[in-house]
Write a protein that holds these residues in place. Structure first.
Motif, mmCIF file in Angstrom:
data_model
loop_
_atom_site.group_PDB
_atom_site.id
_atom_site.type_symbol
_atom_site.label_atom_id
_atom_site.label_comp_id
_atom_site.label_asym_id
_atom_site.label_seq_id
_atom_site.Cartn_x
_atom_site.Cartn_y
_atom_site.Cartn_z
ATOM 1 N N PRO A 39 3.114 -4.624 -5.890
ATOM 2 C CA PRO A 39 3.671 -4.157 -7.065
ATOM 3 C C PRO A 39 3.693 -2.662 -6.962
ATOM 4 O O PRO A 39 2.801 -2.157 -6.331
ATOM 5 N N SER A 40 4.315 -1.824 -7.711
ATOM 6 C CA SER A 40 4.157 -0.321 -7.676
ATOM 7 C C SER A 40 2.764 0.100 -8.373
ATOM 8 O O SER A 40 2.261 -0.798 -8.960
ATOM 9 N N ILE A 41 2.269 1.049 -8.050
ATOM 10 C CA ILE A 41 0.880 1.354 -8.606
ATOM 11 C C ILE A 41 0.926 1.442 -10.077
ATOM 12 O O ILE A 41 0.073 0.770 -10.650
ATOM 13 N N ARG A 42 2.143 1.971 -10.632
ATOM 14 C CA ARG A 42 1.807 1.887 -12.134
ATOM 15 C C ARG A 42 1.957 0.339 -12.670
ATOM 16 O O ARG A 42 1.253 0.182 -13.604
ATOM 17 N N GLU A 43 2.694 -0.378 -12.112
ATOM 18 C CA GLU A 43 2.870 -1.831 -12.569
ATOM 19 C C GLU A 43 1.485 -2.606 -12.402
ATOM 20 O O GLU A 43 1.173 -3.227 -13.250
ATOM 21 N N PHE A 44 0.971 -2.402 -11.199
ATOM 22 C CA PHE A 44 -0.214 -2.966 -10.746
ATOM 23 C C PHE A 44 -1.222 -2.538 -11.704
ATOM 24 O O PHE A 44 -2.103 -3.373 -12.223
ATOM 25 N N THR A 74 10.835 3.082 -1.457
ATOM 26 C CA THR A 74 10.995 1.614 -1.179
ATOM 27 C C THR A 74 9.822 0.670 -1.865
ATOM 28 O O THR A 74 10.069 -0.201 -2.660
ATOM 29 N N GLY A 75 8.751 1.331 -1.326
ATOM 30 C CA GLY A 75 7.253 0.635 -1.849
ATOM 31 C C GLY A 75 6.261 0.632 -1.018
ATOM 32 O O GLY A 75 6.254 0.868 0.242
ATOM 33 N N THR A 76 5.434 -0.357 -1.368
ATOM 34 C CA THR A 76 4.181 -0.462 -0.563
ATOM 35 C C THR A 76 4.032 -1.919 -0.044
ATOM 36 O O THR A 76 4.417 -3.012 -0.958
ATOM 37 N N PHE A 77 3.844 -2.214 1.417
ATOM 38 C CA PHE A 77 4.181 -3.397 1.926
ATOM 39 C C PHE A 77 2.852 -3.814 2.694
ATOM 40 O O PHE A 77 1.967 -2.872 3.155
ATOM 41 N N VAL A 78 2.585 -5.126 2.779
ATOM 42 C CA VAL A 78 1.432 -5.691 3.810
ATOM 43 C C VAL A 78 2.043 -5.402 5.476
ATOM 44 O O VAL A 78 2.923 -5.530 5.578
ATOM 45 N N SER A 79 1.202 -4.877 6.125
ATOM 46 C CA SER A 79 1.198 -4.725 7.259
ATOM 47 C C SER A 79 1.138 -5.818 8.169
ATOM 48 O O SER A 79 0.309 -6.769 7.670
ATOM 49 N N LYS A 80 1.464 -5.519 9.476
ATOM 50 C CA LYS A 80 1.325 -6.661 10.735
ATOM 51 C C LYS A 80 -0.087 -6.454 10.996
ATOM 52 O O LYS A 80 -0.315 -5.278 11.230
ATOM 53 N N ILE A 81 -1.051 -7.352 11.022
ATOM 54 C CA ILE A 81 -2.392 -7.389 11.470
ATOM 55 C C ILE A 81 -2.230 -7.940 13.079
ATOM 56 O O ILE A 81 -2.047 -9.027 13.141
ATOM 57 N N GLU A 82 -2.939 -6.924 13.944
ATOM 58 C CA GLU A 82 -3.034 -7.467 15.278
ATOM 59 C C GLU A 82 -4.153 -8.542 15.272
ATOM 60 O O GLU A 82 -5.239 -8.323 14.495
#
Length: 135
Positions: A39-44, A74-82
């Protein structure tokens, strides 16, 4: 998307830390897979009834750890974790949880040997008799 974060108002842990630890756990455990749009910072902030500054700090801390990435506009997404980093994050998560448990024991005036005994009792309840023995 609703993110299952539970805040304890009576906790001595700061709000941002409670959110950060839980969000990190959701990412590390795969409940929030790579590419999940948060969610966006404001929504969260509105959803958790906290300030925008708190959520901004959480997102920045997790971005600095490499768990989140923000794409402008676009927003904030979960990154790929090595794989190697996943072990590092798991160790950090468990270490912080154990430190919090020990701090709680210290506040309750438990001695180290009492905490160790209690830890083994909890470990055996979760993993079965013989847990904690060398295999």
């Amino acid at each position: 998307m609703r993110i299952p974060i539970q805040l304890k108002e009576d906790s001595p842990e700061p709000l941002y830390h409670q959110i950060e630890v839980q969000l990190r756990g959701l990412i590390i455990n795969g409940q929030l897979p790579e590419g999940t749009l948060l969610p966006s910072i404001r929504e969260f902030a509105q959803e958790l009834s906290c300030s925008v500054i708190t959520i901004r700090r959480v997102y920045q801390d997790l971005e600095n750890e490499g768990l989140l990435r923000t794409k402008q506009g676009t927003g904030t997404f979960v990154s790929k974790i090595e794989t190697g980093n996943l072990d590092k994050f798991r160790l950090k998560e468990v270490t912080e949880a154990l430190e919090a448990a020990v701090d709680t024991g210290i506040r309750a005036q438990y001695r180290a040997n009492e905490l160790k005994k209690l830890f083994m009792h909890v470990l055996e309840n979760k993993y079965g008799k013989g847990a904690g023995q060398d295999e």
